[in-house]
Design a protein around this motif. Sequence first.
Motif, PDB file in Angstrom:
ATOM      1  N   GLY A  23       0.821  -1.207   0.000  1.00 17.03           N
ATOM      2  CA  GLY A  23       0.000   0.000   0.000  1.00 17.03           C
ATOM      3  C   GLY A  23       0.852   1.254   0.000  1.00 17.03           C
ATOM      4  N   ALA A  27       0.892   6.360   4.944  1.00 17.17           N
ATOM      5  CA  ALA A  27       1.676   5.498   5.847  1.00 17.17           C
ATOM      6  C   ALA A  27       2.726   4.719   5.064  1.00 17.17           C
ATOM      7  CB  ALA A  27       0.750   4.538   6.591  1.00 17.17           C
ATOM      8  N   GLU A  46       1.533  -1.340  -4.860  1.00 20.92           N
ATOM      9  CA  GLU A  46       0.363  -0.448  -4.799  1.00 20.92           C
ATOM     10  C   GLU A  46      -0.630  -0.823  -5.897  1.00 20.92           C
ATOM     11  OE1 GLU A  46      -1.175   2.086  -3.018  1.00 20.92           O
ATOM     12  OE2 GLU A  46      -2.578   2.022  -4.695  1.00 20.92           O
ATOM     13  N   GLN A  47      -1.872  -0.921  -5.514  1.00 20.98           N
ATOM     14  CA  GLN A  47      -2.875  -1.383  -6.488  1.00 20.98           C
ATOM     15  C   GLN A  47      -3.195  -0.356  -7.568  1.00 20.98           C
ATOM     16  OE1 GLN A  47      -6.923  -1.971  -5.088  1.00 20.98           O
ATOM     17  NE2 GLN A  47      -6.587  -0.671  -3.317  1.00 20.98           N
ATOM     18  N   MET A  54      -5.794   7.759  -0.027  1.00 18.81           N
ATOM     19  CA  MET A  54      -7.025   8.566  -0.029  1.00 18.81           C
ATOM     20  C   MET A  54      -6.781  10.000  -0.527  1.00 18.81           C
ATOM     21  SD  MET A  54      -9.553   6.778   0.833  1.00 18.81           S
ATOM     22  CE  MET A  54      -9.232   5.050   0.708  1.00 18.81           C
ATOM     23  N   ALA A  62      -7.534  18.093   1.538  1.00 18.46           N
ATOM     24  CA  ALA A  62      -6.581  18.887   2.348  1.00 18.46           C
ATOM     25  C   ALA A  62      -5.860  17.989   3.338  1.00 18.46           C
ATOM     26  CB  ALA A  62      -7.320  19.970   3.124  1.00 18.46           C
ATOM     27  N   CYS A  64      -4.939  17.423   7.089  1.00 13.64           N
ATOM     28  CA  CYS A  64      -5.356  17.848   8.422  1.00 13.64           C
ATOM     29  C   CYS A  64      -4.175  18.520   9.122  1.00 13.64           C
ATOM     30  CB  CYS A  64      -5.853  16.645   9.227  1.00 13.64           C
ATOM     31  SG  CYS A  64      -7.535  16.197   8.799  1.00 13.64           S
ATOM     32  N   VAL A 132      -1.808  -7.013  -3.471  1.00 15.87           N
ATOM     33  CA  VAL A 132      -1.344  -8.107  -2.624  1.00 15.87           C
ATOM     34  C   VAL A 132      -2.582  -8.910  -2.261  1.00 15.87           C
ATOM     35  CG1 VAL A 132      -0.196  -8.756  -0.481  1.00 15.87           C
ATOM     36  CG2 VAL A 132       0.505  -6.679  -1.685  1.00 15.87           C
ATOM     37  N   ASP A 171      -5.181  -5.293   5.412  1.00 14.84           N
ATOM     38  CA  ASP A 171      -5.364  -6.485   4.567  1.00 14.84           C
ATOM     39  C   ASP A 171      -4.359  -7.581   4.917  1.00 14.84           C
ATOM     40  OD1 ASP A 171      -7.344  -5.216   3.148  1.00 14.84           O
ATOM     41  OD2 ASP A 171      -6.289  -5.215   1.215  1.00 14.84           O
ATOM     42  N   ARG A 383      -4.204   4.173   9.123  1.00 15.00           N
ATOM     43  CA  ARG A 383      -5.597   4.182   9.572  1.00 15.00           C
ATOM     44  C   ARG A 383      -6.003   2.948  10.376  1.00 15.00           C
ATOM     45  NH1 ARG A 383      -8.191   4.335   4.245  1.00 15.00           N
ATOM     46  NH2 ARG A 383      -8.776   2.166   4.429  1.00 15.00           N
ATOM     47  N   ARG A 396      -6.539   8.588  12.349  1.00 16.83           N
ATOM     48  CA  ARG A 396      -6.618   8.184  10.953  1.00 16.83           C
ATOM     49  C   ARG A 396      -6.128   9.226   9.945  1.00 16.83           C
ATOM     50  NH1 ARG A 396     -11.356  10.410   8.562  1.00 16.83           N
ATOM     51  NH2 ARG A 396     -12.499  11.646  10.070  1.00 16.83           N
ATOM     52  N   MET A 398      -4.022  12.063   7.665  1.00 17.00           N
ATOM     53  CA  MET A 398      -2.782  11.832   6.924  1.00 17.00           C
ATOM     54  C   MET A 398      -1.489  12.201   7.667  1.00 17.00           C
ATOM     55  SD  MET A 398      -3.872  12.466   2.966  1.00 17.00           S
ATOM     56  CE  MET A 398      -5.037  13.799   3.169  1.00 17.00           C
TER      57      MET A 398
HETATM   58  C1  LIG Z   1     -13.730  11.627   2.800  1.00 22.55           C
HETATM   59  C2  LIG Z   1     -12.490  11.660   3.629  1.00 22.55           C
HETATM   60  C3  LIG Z   1     -12.021  12.887   4.068  1.00 22.55           C
HETATM   61  C4  LIG Z   1     -10.836  12.944   4.787  1.00 22.55           C
HETATM   62  N1  LIG Z   1     -10.349  14.170   5.142  1.00 22.55           N
HETATM   63  C5  LIG Z   1      -9.079  14.253   5.571  1.00 22.55           C
HETATM   64  C6  LIG Z   1      -8.450  15.517   5.649  1.00 22.55           C
HETATM   65  O1  LIG Z   1      -9.049  16.556   5.380  1.00 22.55           O
HETATM   66  N2  LIG Z   1      -7.142  15.550   6.011  1.00 22.55           N
HETATM   67  C7  LIG Z   1      -6.447  14.409   6.355  1.00 22.55           C
HETATM   68  O2  LIG Z   1      -5.264  14.519   6.674  1.00 22.55           O
HETATM   69  N3  LIG Z   1      -7.045  13.208   6.330  1.00 22.55           N
HETATM   70  C8  LIG Z   1      -8.326  13.104   5.905  1.00 22.55           C
HETATM   71  N4  LIG Z   1      -8.922  11.881   5.783  1.00 22.55           N
HETATM   72  C9  LIG Z   1      -8.244  10.671   6.310  1.00 22.55           C
HETATM   73  C10 LIG Z   1      -7.106  10.182   5.455  1.00 22.55           C
HETATM   74  O3  LIG Z   1      -7.210  10.561   4.108  1.00 22.55           O
HETATM   75  C11 LIG Z   1      -6.931   8.659   5.519  1.00 22.55           C
HETATM   76  O4  LIG Z   1      -7.302   8.134   6.753  1.00 22.55           O
HETATM   77  C12 LIG Z   1      -5.463   8.347   5.240  1.00 22.55           C
HETATM   78  O5  LIG Z   1      -5.203   8.598   3.866  1.00 22.55           O
HETATM   79  C13 LIG Z   1      -5.094   6.918   5.600  1.00 22.55           C
HETATM   80  O6  LIG Z   1      -3.783   6.676   5.178  1.00 22.55           O
HETATM   81  P1  LIG Z   1      -3.235   5.214   5.018  1.00 22.55           P
HETATM   82  O7  LIG Z   1      -1.884   5.324   4.440  1.00 22.55           O
HETATM   83  O8  LIG Z   1      -3.446   4.480   6.288  1.00 22.55           O
HETATM   84  O9  LIG Z   1      -4.250   4.525   3.973  1.00 22.55           O
HETATM   85  P2  LIG Z   1      -4.741   4.979   2.526  1.00 22.55           P
HETATM   86  O10 LIG Z   1      -4.619   6.439   2.316  1.00 22.55           O
HETATM   87  O11 LIG Z   1      -6.084   4.372   2.360  1.00 22.55           O
HETATM   88  O12 LIG Z   1      -3.714   4.258   1.552  1.00 22.55           O
HETATM   89  C14 LIG Z   1      -3.708   2.849   1.414  1.00 22.55           C
HETATM   90  C15 LIG Z   1      -3.088   2.498   0.076  1.00 22.55           C
HETATM   91  O13 LIG Z   1      -2.953   1.095  -0.015  1.00 22.55           O
HETATM   92  C16 LIG Z   1      -3.401   0.636  -1.289  1.00 22.55           C
HETATM   93  N5  LIG Z   1      -3.881  -0.745  -1.069  1.00 22.55           N
HETATM   94  C17 LIG Z   1      -4.877  -1.128  -0.249  1.00 22.55           C
HETATM   95  N6  LIG Z   1      -4.990  -2.456  -0.241  1.00 22.55           N
HETATM   96  C18 LIG Z   1      -4.029  -2.916  -1.071  1.00 22.55           C
HETATM   97  C19 LIG Z   1      -3.640  -4.246  -1.467  1.00 22.55           C
HETATM   98  N7  LIG Z   1      -4.229  -5.336  -0.952  1.00 22.55           N
HETATM   99  N8  LIG Z   1      -2.630  -4.363  -2.360  1.00 22.55           N
HETATM  100  C20 LIG Z   1      -2.018  -3.265  -2.861  1.00 22.55           C
HETATM  101  N9  LIG Z   1      -2.342  -1.998  -2.501  1.00 22.55           N
HETATM  102  C21 LIG Z   1      -3.329  -1.835  -1.605  1.00 22.55           C
HETATM  103  C22 LIG Z   1      -4.473   1.626  -1.660  1.00 22.55           C
HETATM  104  O14 LIG Z   1      -4.657   1.662  -3.077  1.00 22.55           O
HETATM  105  C23 LIG Z   1      -3.918   2.931  -1.112  1.00 22.55           C
HETATM  106  O15 LIG Z   1      -3.098   3.588  -2.032  1.00 22.55           O
HETATM  107  C24 LIG Z   1     -10.123  11.763   5.105  1.00 22.55           C
HETATM  108  C25 LIG Z   1     -10.609  10.539   4.669  1.00 22.55           C
HETATM  109  C26 LIG Z   1     -11.775  10.474   3.937  1.00 22.55           C
HETATM  110  C27 LIG Z   1     -12.243   9.169   3.423  1.00 22.55           C
END
Ligand SMILES: Cc1cc2nc3c(=O)[nH]c(=O)nc-3n(C[C@H](O)[C@H](O)[C@H](O)COP(=O)(O)OP(=O)(O)OC[C@H]3O[C@@H](n4cnc5c(N)ncnc54)[C@H](O)[C@@H]3O)c2cc1C
Length: 451
Positions: A23, A27, A46-47, A54, A62, A64, A132, A171, A383, A396, A398
């Motif tokens: 992913g 993170a 990355e898929q 997100m 934006a 946070c 994955v 996952d 997250r 959760r 960014m």
């Molecule tokens: C509508 C909404 C508004 C938000 N507003 C804000 C905001 O204003 N500011 C802020 O900072 N945060 C905000 N957030 C929260 C934030 O965007 C997410 O919680 C954050 O991006 C999580 O980061 P992450 O790296 O854990 O996961 P993600 O950003 O979800 O990244 C996970 C990655 O893993 C990849 N992936 C997943 N499963 C697999 C797999 N099995 N194989 C290969 N690749 C895979 C996905 O394609 C993705 O690229 C918001 C979220 C949402 C939904």
Amino acid sequence: MKTITIPADQIPVSREVEVLVAGGGPAGIAAAIAAARNGASVLIVEQRGYLGGMGTAALVPAFCPYTDHEKPVVRGIGLELLETMKQACGPDYMSRYGEQLDWVPIDAEVLKRVYEAKVLDSGADVLYHTIVSQVVMGAGGSRVDGVVIVNKSGRSYIGCRYVIDATGDADIAAMSGAAFQKGGKQGELQPGTLCYVLSDVSYSRFNEYLERTGDTGQIPALVQKAQAAGDLPHGRKEVSGFSWISDSLVGVNFGHIFGIDGTRAEDLTRGAIEGRQGIKVQLDFLRKYVPGFEQAHLVTSGEQIGIRETRRIVGDYTLVKEDFMSMKSFPDDIARNSYFIDVHLADSQSQMDIQHLPSGRSHGVPYRALLPAGVDNLWVAGRAASSDRVVQGSLRVMPNCFAMGQAAGTAAYLASTSSMTSREVPIRELQNLLVRQKAWLGEEVHAALNI
Ligand SMILES: Cc1cc2nc3c(=O)[nH]c(=O)nc-3n(C[C@H](O)[C@H](O)[C@H](O)COP(=O)(O)OP(=O)(O)OC[C@H]3O[C@@H](n4cnc5c(N)ncnc54)[C@H](O)[C@@H]3O)c2cc1C
């Protein structure tokens, strides 16, 4: 459910790496950069065809806050990425947001390029368009030996010594048999939102409306008027946020789609379809009611509906609401969090759960919250880290995901230097390296480290 048995299959070993990052969201990006800069061999799988999770795939508009209203709390790789994106957005953007660290708008195309350049510069490798799909556990079942990937070339195996699960949905942890929780007591989940970008809008006209009427930037007065007139569905009584990339271009996070479980393709499909229908209703509302939006043009919507909440691992430590409210520190802190509890309503009748910490204050994020119980070479950053549902509503965002990712990547590098398990990584050494690499772990840790 009806099942079939597929005959045993021989698949090619496509790669061997030290640290596999599943992913490429915030993170995963920070984890890969941290591990690779320190010298580990790293691959992000990355898929999608770009990085960002997100923030790019779902067009979350934006970042946070990075600060606790007094000082930056998230620093290190996360802050470096933010500042690099700002510079890359050019002089007009810099004149608006150069000094800003909270709620900085995202230009998704610029951000994709910045992420990619930083990851590749770190020495990490990237494999796009690949999911994955399976893990292969070692003897005893407490180590992930490798993962099965699926892409246009077919299925293949990647062997690895360490895995960082940055899928946002845990996952890898789930596939490895680690325990997790999902949603609330009734299985309720925060709603999804399909975000989008509008052109041909006018910030000056919008701002003039706000100044004239005293309505806030989330325009509750206009949303409620439109809801009363039947021009908008009921639910949240304001827009979550407008993020002005320029005077005429705005990212929009508005409205909710309920009952979406982001680990189910059927739900993601419904989210995409309902989301696009909802955007048309919102666009009509914006054009009709909101000064500055009369000529608004929909440029693009997210490739997928934004997902706020799915699985949370059960880690060696689970952060709970009391830890948040009492601003607790832990001996193994690897990050600090000051973002407010921001649990979005699970259905149109519920309320938002929002609780702020005082300015200048934060709580610690312990290393143990990244360690899924029962698996010894796996970290879950982002997250899906180990917290209760309420704290997940804060952790959760960014900037926090960058901070957890940097910690996981640094820990994976340290583990790789002497074949340690994730639980054997010496905490002081990890904290020391994180702080030397510009992370902020709070005054106490910095004083104890004498840095
Ligand atoms: C509508 C909404 C508004 C938000 N507003 C804000 C905001 O204003 N500011 C802020 O900072 N945060 C905000 N957030 C929260 C934030 O965007 C997410 O919680 C954050 O991006 C999580 O980061 P992450 O790296 O854990 O996961 P993600 O950003 O979800 O990244 C996970 C990655 O893993 C990849 N992936 C997943 N499963 C697999 C797999 N099995 N194989 C290969 N690749 C895979 C996905 O394609 C993705 O690229 C918001 C979220 C949402 C939904």
